[in-house]
Design a protein around this motif. Sequence first.
Motif, PDB file in Angstrom:
ATOM      1  N   ASP A   1       0.819  -1.224   0.000  1.00 29.31           N
ATOM      2  CA  ASP A   1       0.000   0.000   0.000  1.00 29.31           C
ATOM      3  C   ASP A   1       0.854   1.276   0.000  1.00 29.31           C
ATOM      4  O   ASP A   1       0.780   2.098   0.914  1.00 29.31           O
ATOM      5  CB  ASP A   1      -0.949   0.010   1.199  1.00 29.31           C
ATOM      6  CG  ASP A   1      -1.946  -1.127   1.162  1.00 29.31           C
ATOM      7  OD1 ASP A   1      -2.295  -1.564   0.040  1.00 29.31           O
ATOM      8  OD2 ASP A   1      -2.372  -1.572   2.235  1.00 29.31           O
ATOM      9  N   PRO A   2       1.676   1.455  -1.024  1.00 26.81           N
ATOM     10  CA  PRO A   2       2.569   2.626  -1.027  1.00 26.81           C
ATOM     11  C   PRO A   2       1.818   3.928  -1.252  1.00 26.81           C
ATOM     12  O   PRO A   2       0.800   3.987  -1.936  1.00 26.81           O
ATOM     13  CB  PRO A   2       3.491   2.341  -2.215  1.00 26.81           C
ATOM     14  CG  PRO A   2       2.641   1.541  -3.143  1.00 26.81           C
ATOM     15  CD  PRO A   2       1.799   0.666  -2.250  1.00 26.81           C
ATOM     16  N   SER A   3       2.340   4.975  -0.654  1.00 25.25           N
ATOM     17  CA  SER A   3       1.878   6.336  -0.913  1.00 25.25           C
ATOM     18  C   SER A   3       3.122   7.226  -0.985  1.00 25.25           C
ATOM     19  O   SER A   3       3.876   7.288  -0.001  1.00 25.25           O
ATOM     20  CB  SER A   3       0.955   6.823   0.209  1.00 25.25           C
ATOM     21  OG  SER A   3       0.557   8.156  -0.019  1.00 25.25           O
ATOM     22  N   PRO A   4       3.393   7.855  -2.135  1.00 22.78           N
ATOM     23  CA  PRO A   4       2.572   7.954  -3.345  1.00 22.78           C
ATOM     24  C   PRO A   4       2.302   6.579  -3.976  1.00 22.78           C
ATOM     25  O   PRO A   4       3.143   5.680  -3.902  1.00 22.78           O
ATOM     26  CB  PRO A   4       3.432   8.817  -4.287  1.00 22.78           C
ATOM     27  CG  PRO A   4       4.403   9.525  -3.399  1.00 22.78           C
ATOM     28  CD  PRO A   4       4.661   8.616  -2.265  1.00 22.78           C
ATOM     29  N   ALA A   5       1.143   6.470  -4.601  1.00 24.48           N
ATOM     30  CA  ALA A   5       0.765   5.212  -5.227  1.00 24.48           C
ATOM     31  C   ALA A   5       1.745   4.851  -6.339  1.00 24.48           C
ATOM     32  O   ALA A   5       2.307   5.731  -7.005  1.00 24.48           O
ATOM     33  CB  ALA A   5      -0.651   5.311  -5.784  1.00 24.48           C
ATOM     34  N   ASP A   6       1.926   3.557  -6.531  1.00 24.68           N
ATOM     35  CA  ASP A   6       2.832   3.102  -7.584  1.00 24.68           C
ATOM     36  C   ASP A   6       2.363   3.607  -8.953  1.00 24.68           C
ATOM     37  O   ASP A   6       1.183   3.478  -9.303  1.00 24.68           O
ATOM     38  CB  ASP A   6       2.894   1.576  -7.570  1.00 24.68           C
ATOM     39  CG  ASP A   6       3.939   1.023  -8.514  1.00 24.68           C
ATOM     40  OD1 ASP A   6       4.963   1.712  -8.735  1.00 24.68           O
ATOM     41  OD2 ASP A   6       3.733  -0.095  -9.013  1.00 24.68           O
TER      42      ASP A   6
ATOM     43  N   SER B   1       2.153   6.733  -9.898  1.00 21.11           N
ATOM     44  CA  SER B   1       1.480   8.030  -9.843  1.00 21.11           C
ATOM     45  C   SER B   1       2.377   9.136 -10.398  1.00 21.11           C
ATOM     46  O   SER B   1       3.596   9.006 -10.481  1.00 21.11           O
ATOM     47  CB  SER B   1       1.051   8.359  -8.416  1.00 21.11           C
ATOM     48  OG  SER B   1       2.170   8.412  -7.550  1.00 21.11           O
TER      49      SER B   1
ATOM     50  N   GLN C   1       3.420  14.410  -8.407  1.00 20.69           N
ATOM     51  CA  GLN C   1       3.575  14.379  -6.964  1.00 20.69           C
ATOM     52  C   GLN C   1       4.385  15.595  -6.477  1.00 20.69           C
ATOM     53  O   GLN C   1       5.272  16.081  -7.176  1.00 20.69           O
ATOM     54  CB  GLN C   1       4.283  13.099  -6.529  1.00 20.69           C
ATOM     55  CG  GLN C   1       3.485  11.840  -6.813  1.00 20.69           C
ATOM     56  CD  GLN C   1       2.164  11.835  -6.070  1.00 20.69           C
ATOM     57  OE1 GLN C   1       2.117  12.068  -4.863  1.00 20.69           O
ATOM     58  NE2 GLN C   1       1.078  11.564  -6.798  1.00 20.69           N
TER      59      GLN C   1
ATOM     60  N   ASP D   1       4.899   6.748   2.553  1.00 19.38           N
ATOM     61  CA  ASP D   1       4.068   6.047   3.536  1.00 19.38           C
ATOM     62  C   ASP D   1       3.710   4.673   2.981  1.00 19.38           C
ATOM     63  O   ASP D   1       3.604   4.491   1.763  1.00 19.38           O
ATOM     64  CB  ASP D   1       2.795   6.856   3.819  1.00 19.38           C
ATOM     65  CG  ASP D   1       2.101   6.386   5.071  1.00 19.38           C
ATOM     66  OD1 ASP D   1       2.486   6.809   6.171  1.00 19.38           O
ATOM     67  OD2 ASP D   1       1.174   5.567   4.931  1.00 19.38           O
ATOM     68  N   TRP D   2       3.503   3.719   3.875  1.00 20.97           N
ATOM     69  CA  TRP D   2       3.154   2.353   3.475  1.00 20.97           C
ATOM     70  C   TRP D   2       2.442   1.658   4.643  1.00 20.97           C
ATOM     71  O   TRP D   2       2.443   2.177   5.785  1.00 20.97           O
ATOM     72  CB  TRP D   2       4.408   1.561   3.064  1.00 20.97           C
ATOM     73  CG  TRP D   2       5.475   1.518   4.137  1.00 20.97           C
ATOM     74  CD1 TRP D   2       5.664   0.550   5.061  1.00 20.97           C
ATOM     75  CD2 TRP D   2       6.468   2.522   4.387  1.00 20.97           C
ATOM     76  NE1 TRP D   2       6.711   0.860   5.887  1.00 20.97           N
ATOM     77  CE2 TRP D   2       7.238   2.077   5.487  1.00 20.97           C
ATOM     78  CE3 TRP D   2       6.805   3.742   3.805  1.00 20.97           C
ATOM     79  CZ2 TRP D   2       8.301   2.796   6.015  1.00 20.97           C
ATOM     80  CZ3 TRP D   2       7.864   4.470   4.326  1.00 20.97           C
ATOM     81  CH2 TRP D   2       8.602   4.002   5.413  1.00 20.97           C
TER      82      TRP D   2
ATOM     83  N   SER E   1       6.347   5.400   7.817  1.00 22.62           N
ATOM     84  CA  SER E   1       6.382   6.609   6.993  1.00 22.62           C
ATOM     85  C   SER E   1       7.774   7.202   7.088  1.00 22.62           C
ATOM     86  O   SER E   1       8.532   6.906   8.035  1.00 22.62           O
ATOM     87  CB  SER E   1       5.332   7.630   7.451  1.00 22.62           C
ATOM     88  OG  SER E   1       5.629   8.082   8.758  1.00 22.62           O
TER      89      SER E   1
ATOM     90  N   TRP F   1       8.522   0.411  -6.205  1.00 25.46           N
ATOM     91  CA  TRP F   1       7.456   1.284  -6.674  1.00 25.46           C
ATOM     92  C   TRP F   1       8.065   2.507  -7.334  1.00 25.46           C
ATOM     93  O   TRP F   1       9.277   2.781  -7.202  1.00 25.46           O
ATOM     94  CB  TRP F   1       6.576   1.708  -5.502  1.00 25.46           C
ATOM     95  CG  TRP F   1       5.973   0.559  -4.738  1.00 25.46           C
ATOM     96  CD1 TRP F   1       5.260  -0.480  -5.249  1.00 25.46           C
ATOM     97  CD2 TRP F   1       6.038   0.349  -3.325  1.00 25.46           C
ATOM     98  NE1 TRP F   1       4.856  -1.334  -4.252  1.00 25.46           N
ATOM     99  CE2 TRP F   1       5.321  -0.854  -3.047  1.00 25.46           C
ATOM    100  CE3 TRP F   1       6.619   1.031  -2.251  1.00 25.46           C
ATOM    101  CZ2 TRP F   1       5.172  -1.362  -1.764  1.00 25.46           C
ATOM    102  CZ3 TRP F   1       6.467   0.535  -0.959  1.00 25.46           C
ATOM    103  CH2 TRP F   1       5.756  -0.654  -0.727  1.00 25.46           C
TER     104      TRP F   1
END
Length: 239
Positions: free
Chosen positions: A4-9, A11, A14, A21-22, A51, A81
């Motif tokens: 669940d990566p953020s930024p999303a894979d 994306s 940004q 974050d994950w 994070s 990612w």
Amino acid sequence: EPSDPSPADGSSDQPIDGDLDWADSPLATSYDVYLGTTTPLPLLGNTTSSSFPLPELKCATRYRWRIVAKSECASNSGDEWEFTTTCCAPATPSGPSPADKAIGVALDANLDWANAAYATQYDVYFGISASPPFLGSTTSSSYPLLTLSYNTHYYWKVVARNSCRDIAGPVWDFVTCAPLGVPGSPEPANGATGVATTVDLDWADAPGATSYDVYFGASGTPAFIGNTPSSNYALPGLG
């Protein structure tokens, strides 16, 4: 395994100052964070939370990252990612030279300004109209001019550009030097004879002059003897 990566894979757009974050990995006590644009990815740091604050990133750049979950007994690497940062608009052009509203600017002046952050090119507009026409483009923060005219009001502006946006600076202006008058009406008069040995030199003010270089001697090519801001010069006693 980290997920669940953020930024999303995959994306894009940004921010350059965000965080990673994950999702928490069960049993993980810390995480190694890898991020970069090269292979292999460099280690960015280690954290006990899921994070990580990022340093300021480059604009319009593709980054890859991965997380390695660690415990006292094992480590488990997540997938790699990626995300792409936003394209940053150039800063507004500033710091003009000649300075805005300057007067008495030399005829051999060139245009110069402060580097605008994120700009890759500048369009230069220049002329005698308050809406100056396009003059040319440059990748540096300066632009050479042809010899300017005396006592002329010039206007100019710079547009900072990159692949995502153009940012126009304000219109600046300056006035060049007035033409210099020719020194005249000499005292003693040209060709005078019987002049006293205690005479001083005097002449009519030359319009536009701020100082005068004085040449004097007994030959047809007199030597430089000094400079004065006034239209007269005191001589030592003559022989």
